[in-house]
Design a protein around this motif. Structure first.
Motif, PDB file in Angstrom:
ATOM      1  N   VAL A  23      43.443  44.334  32.600  1.00  0.00           N
ATOM      2  CA  VAL A  23      42.310  44.884  31.855  1.00  0.00           C
ATOM      3  C   VAL A  23      41.899  43.808  30.861  1.00  0.00           C
ATOM      4  CG1 VAL A  23      41.488  46.686  30.288  1.00  0.00           C
ATOM      5  CG2 VAL A  23      43.128  47.250  32.104  1.00  0.00           C
ATOM      6  N   HIS A  24      40.598  43.494  30.853  1.00  0.00           N
ATOM      7  CA  HIS A  24      40.122  42.428  29.974  1.00  0.00           C
ATOM      8  C   HIS A  24      38.802  42.811  29.319  1.00  0.00           C
ATOM      9  CE1 HIS A  24      36.870  40.878  32.620  1.00  0.00           C
ATOM     10  NE2 HIS A  24      37.623  41.387  33.577  1.00  0.00           N
ATOM     11  N   VAL A  25      38.518  42.142  28.215  1.00  0.00           N
ATOM     12  CA  VAL A  25      37.237  42.285  27.544  1.00  0.00           C
ATOM     13  C   VAL A  25      36.214  41.514  28.361  1.00  0.00           C
ATOM     14  CG1 VAL A  25      35.946  41.801  25.427  1.00  0.00           C
ATOM     15  CG2 VAL A  25      38.354  42.499  25.293  1.00  0.00           C
ATOM     16  N   VAL A  26      35.054  42.102  28.573  1.00  0.00           N
ATOM     17  CA  VAL A  26      33.994  41.452  29.336  1.00  0.00           C
ATOM     18  C   VAL A  26      33.222  40.493  28.426  1.00  0.00           C
ATOM     19  CG1 VAL A  26      31.835  41.823  30.607  1.00  0.00           C
ATOM     20  CG2 VAL A  26      33.797  43.346  30.965  1.00  0.00           C
ATOM     21  N   THR A  27      33.083  39.260  28.923  1.00  0.00           N
ATOM     22  CA  THR A  27      32.284  38.241  28.249  1.00  0.00           C
ATOM     23  C   THR A  27      31.291  37.679  29.267  1.00  0.00           C
ATOM     24  OG1 THR A  27      33.768  36.415  28.818  1.00  0.00           O
ATOM     25  CG2 THR A  27      34.242  37.614  26.759  1.00  0.00           C
ATOM     26  N   GLU A  28      30.541  36.688  28.848  1.00  0.00           N
ATOM     27  CA  GLU A  28      29.592  36.070  29.754  1.00  0.00           C
ATOM     28  C   GLU A  28      30.280  35.323  30.890  1.00  0.00           C
ATOM     29  OE1 GLU A  28      27.477  36.700  25.865  1.00  0.00           O
ATOM     30  OE2 GLU A  28      29.480  36.052  26.455  1.00  0.00           O
ATOM     31  N   GLU A  29      31.545  34.941  30.710  1.00  0.00           N
ATOM     32  CA  GLU A  29      32.303  34.246  31.763  1.00  0.00           C
ATOM     33  C   GLU A  29      32.930  35.278  32.699  1.00  0.00           C
ATOM     34  OE1 GLU A  29      36.300  31.525  32.352  1.00  0.00           O
ATOM     35  OE2 GLU A  29      35.551  31.850  30.334  1.00  0.00           O
ATOM     36  N   LEU A  30      32.703  35.136  34.002  1.00  0.00           N
ATOM     37  CA  LEU A  30      33.236  36.074  34.985  1.00  0.00           C
ATOM     38  C   LEU A  30      34.748  36.213  34.845  1.00  0.00           C
ATOM     39  CD1 LEU A  30      32.830  37.838  37.546  1.00  0.00           C
ATOM     40  CD2 LEU A  30      33.257  35.760  38.870  1.00  0.00           C
ATOM     41  N   ALA A  80      34.538  50.242  36.001  1.00  0.00           N
ATOM     42  CA  ALA A  80      35.588  50.781  36.881  1.00  0.00           C
ATOM     43  C   ALA A  80      35.096  50.695  38.326  1.00  0.00           C
ATOM     44  CB  ALA A  80      35.910  52.224  36.481  1.00  0.00           C
ATOM     45  N   GLY A  81      35.275  49.521  38.917  1.00  0.00           N
ATOM     46  CA  GLY A  81      34.761  49.330  40.264  1.00  0.00           C
ATOM     47  C   GLY A  81      33.260  49.131  40.268  1.00  0.00           C
ATOM     48  N   TYR A  82      32.729  48.643  39.172  1.00  0.00           N
ATOM     49  CA  TYR A  82      31.303  48.348  39.062  1.00  0.00           C
ATOM     50  C   TYR A  82      31.098  46.949  39.616  1.00  0.00           C
ATOM     51  CZ  TYR A  82      26.658  47.983  36.927  1.00  0.00           C
ATOM     52  OH  TYR A  82      25.311  47.838  36.713  1.00  0.00           O
ATOM     53  N   MET A  83      30.350  46.837  40.692  1.00  0.00           N
ATOM     54  CA  MET A  83      30.301  45.592  41.445  1.00  0.00           C
ATOM     55  C   MET A  83      29.098  44.700  41.140  1.00  0.00           C
ATOM     56  SD  MET A  83      33.174  45.801  42.840  1.00  0.00           S
ATOM     57  CE  MET A  83      33.131  44.364  43.908  1.00  0.00           C
ATOM     58  N   ARG A  84      28.370  44.987  40.089  1.00  0.00           N
ATOM     59  CA  ARG A  84      27.241  44.129  39.696  1.00  0.00           C
ATOM     60  C   ARG A  84      27.681  43.226  38.551  1.00  0.00           C
ATOM     61  NH1 ARG A  84      22.870  45.029  42.030  1.00  0.00           N
ATOM     62  NH2 ARG A  84      21.703  43.685  40.635  1.00  0.00           N
ATOM     63  N   LEU A  85      27.183  42.012  38.568  1.00  0.00           N
ATOM     64  CA  LEU A  85      27.401  41.125  37.431  1.00  0.00           C
ATOM     65  C   LEU A  85      26.383  41.483  36.358  1.00  0.00           C
ATOM     66  CD1 LEU A  85      27.935  37.682  39.191  1.00  0.00           C
ATOM     67  CD2 LEU A  85      29.663  39.238  38.264  1.00  0.00           C
ATOM     68  N   LEU A  86      26.867  41.705  35.162  1.00  0.00           N
ATOM     69  CA  LEU A  86      25.984  42.021  34.046  1.00  0.00           C
ATOM     70  C   LEU A  86      25.416  40.722  33.482  1.00  0.00           C
ATOM     71  CD1 LEU A  86      28.271  44.669  32.341  1.00  0.00           C
ATOM     72  CD2 LEU A  86      26.133  45.125  33.564  1.00  0.00           C
ATOM     73  N   GLY A 106      45.847  43.801  28.858  1.00  0.00           N
ATOM     74  CA  GLY A 106      47.050  44.355  29.487  1.00  0.00           C
ATOM     75  C   GLY A 106      47.101  43.984  30.951  1.00  0.00           C
ATOM     76  N   ARG A 107      48.333  43.903  31.480  1.00  0.00           N
ATOM     77  CA  ARG A 107      48.533  43.558  32.896  1.00  0.00           C
ATOM     78  C   ARG A 107      49.634  44.444  33.461  1.00  0.00           C
ATOM     79  NH1 ARG A 107      48.675  38.302  30.691  1.00  0.00           N
ATOM     80  NH2 ARG A 107      47.022  36.944  31.423  1.00  0.00           N
ATOM     81  N   ALA A 108      49.584  44.617  34.770  1.00  0.00           N
ATOM     82  CA  ALA A 108      50.671  45.273  35.495  1.00  0.00           C
ATOM     83  C   ALA A 108      50.943  44.447  36.751  1.00  0.00           C
ATOM     84  CB  ALA A 108      50.301  46.703  35.874  1.00  0.00           C
ATOM     85  N   GLU A 109      52.187  44.049  36.944  1.00  0.00           N
ATOM     86  CA  GLU A 109      52.577  43.270  38.119  1.00  0.00           C
ATOM     87  C   GLU A 109      53.027  44.187  39.244  1.00  0.00           C
ATOM     88  OE1 GLU A 109      55.342  40.073  37.790  1.00  0.00           O
ATOM     89  OE2 GLU A 109      54.232  39.133  36.146  1.00  0.00           O
ATOM     90  N   VAL A 110      52.721  43.764  40.462  1.00  0.00           N
ATOM     91  CA  VAL A 110      53.149  44.470  41.667  1.00  0.00           C
ATOM     92  C   VAL A 110      53.754  43.419  42.600  1.00  0.00           C
ATOM     93  CG1 VAL A 110      52.376  45.798  43.666  1.00  0.00           C
ATOM     94  CG2 VAL A 110      51.357  46.230  41.420  1.00  0.00           C
ATOM     95  N   PRO A 111      55.035  43.572  42.976  1.00  0.00           N
ATOM     96  CA  PRO A 111      55.642  42.583  43.869  1.00  0.00           C
ATOM     97  C   PRO A 111      54.898  42.508  45.205  1.00  0.00           C
ATOM     98  CG  PRO A 111      57.303  44.085  42.991  1.00  0.00           C
ATOM     99  CD  PRO A 111      55.963  44.635  42.600  1.00  0.00           C
ATOM    100  N   ILE A 112      54.768  41.297  45.718  1.00  0.00           N
ATOM    101  CA  ILE A 112      54.183  41.102  47.041  1.00  0.00           C
ATOM    102  C   ILE A 112      55.330  41.090  48.045  1.00  0.00           C
ATOM    103  CG2 ILE A 112      52.912  39.533  48.561  1.00  0.00           C
ATOM    104  CD1 ILE A 112      51.317  38.627  46.105  1.00  0.00           C
ATOM    105  N   ARG A 113      55.267  41.993  49.003  1.00  0.00           N
ATOM    106  CA  ARG A 113      56.304  42.123  50.019  1.00  0.00           C
ATOM    107  C   ARG A 113      55.989  41.215  51.210  1.00  0.00           C
ATOM    108  NH1 ARG A 113      55.872  48.643  49.831  1.00  0.00           N
ATOM    109  NH2 ARG A 113      56.820  48.938  47.793  1.00  0.00           N
ATOM    110  N   ILE A 143      38.594  46.483  34.540  1.00  0.00           N
ATOM    111  CA  ILE A 143      39.873  46.393  35.251  1.00  0.00           C
ATOM    112  C   ILE A 143      39.639  45.472  36.436  1.00  0.00           C
ATOM    113  CG2 ILE A 143      39.419  48.525  36.573  1.00  0.00           C
ATOM    114  CD1 ILE A 143      42.917  47.850  35.465  1.00  0.00           C
ATOM    115  N   HIS A 144      40.518  44.478  36.576  1.00  0.00           N
ATOM    116  CA  HIS A 144      40.376  43.473  37.637  1.00  0.00           C
ATOM    117  C   HIS A 144      41.661  43.429  38.462  1.00  0.00           C
ATOM    118  CE1 HIS A 144      38.823  39.945  39.636  1.00  0.00           C
ATOM    119  NE2 HIS A 144      39.986  39.353  39.437  1.00  0.00           N
ATOM    120  N   PRO A 145      41.535  43.376  39.787  1.00  0.00           N
ATOM    121  CA  PRO A 145      42.720  43.445  40.644  1.00  0.00           C
ATOM    122  C   PRO A 145      43.420  42.101  40.859  1.00  0.00           C
ATOM    123  CG  PRO A 145      40.769  43.468  42.010  1.00  0.00           C
ATOM    124  CD  PRO A 145      40.300  43.443  40.570  1.00  0.00           C
TER     125      PRO A 145
END
Length: 189
Positions: free
Chosen positions: A138-145, A88-94, A152-159, A109-111
């Protein structure tokens, strides 16, 4: 863990922890947050977690290296009894080694609307591309970034008047709604 026990989730943060707070607020019969961990001992989210009575772990990898850091993190996660990890906002690559230890049990969770805009600067990239919508996944974490199965996804219109900051603020509100809902489904699957 019996099917009636809540799953035990550790949340990894690097900053203010707003998604961690949303996950903690949504705890219930599906999952409970057993640890909030950070690679930044001064992360604001740790202070919030402590005031809420959540167990915390903080260690900087500086000076000890990635392997020693991840070994200590892994030990803390296991000591807390974690079944799953929510980034959740963890900014290190595992590392691939760490991901392999927890295969199928780490979510993030990815923006952006994955598979588009993996990595950083997602909102600016979506605006620059002329996309009609941004969002979060929201995605499962794998070795691929940012490459694991999207749960799951949520869309937000770009104004027309959006910049990266205004879009980010609206996407963050959707992240706070989406992440707990998807996590509840994921731990019960």
């Amino acid at each position: 863990m019996s099917s009636s026990d809540p799953a035990k989730v550790a949340v990894l943060i690097s900053g203010r922890g707003s998604n961690m707070q949303a996950l903690a607020a949504a705890q219930g019969p599906e999952y409970q947050v057993v640890l909030v961990a950070s690679d930044r001992p001064d992360a604001a989210g740790l202070a919030w977690a402590r005031t809420e009575g959540l167990a915390t772990f903080a260690l900087s990898p500086r000076g000890i290296g990635k392997i020693a850091y991840e070994d200590a993190l892994d030990a803390a996660l296991r000591a807390a009894g974690a079944d799953y990890i929510a980034l959740a906002g963890y900014m290190r690559l595992l590392s691939d080694t760490f991901v392999a230890r927890w295969r199928g049990r780490i979510v993030n969770i990815h923006p952006s609307l994955l598979p588009r805009y993996k990595g950083l600067d997602t909102h600016a990239r979506a605006i620059a591309a002329g996309d009609a919508a941004g969002g979060c996944s929201v995605h499962v974490v794998t070795e691929e970034l940012d490459g694991g199965e999207v749960l799951g996804r949520a869309e937000v219109p770009i104004r027309a008047d959006d910049d990266a900051d205004t879009l980010a603020a609206r996407v963050l509100a959707e992240e706070h709604r989406l992440y707990p809902a998807v996590l509840k489904e994921f731990v019960r699957a």
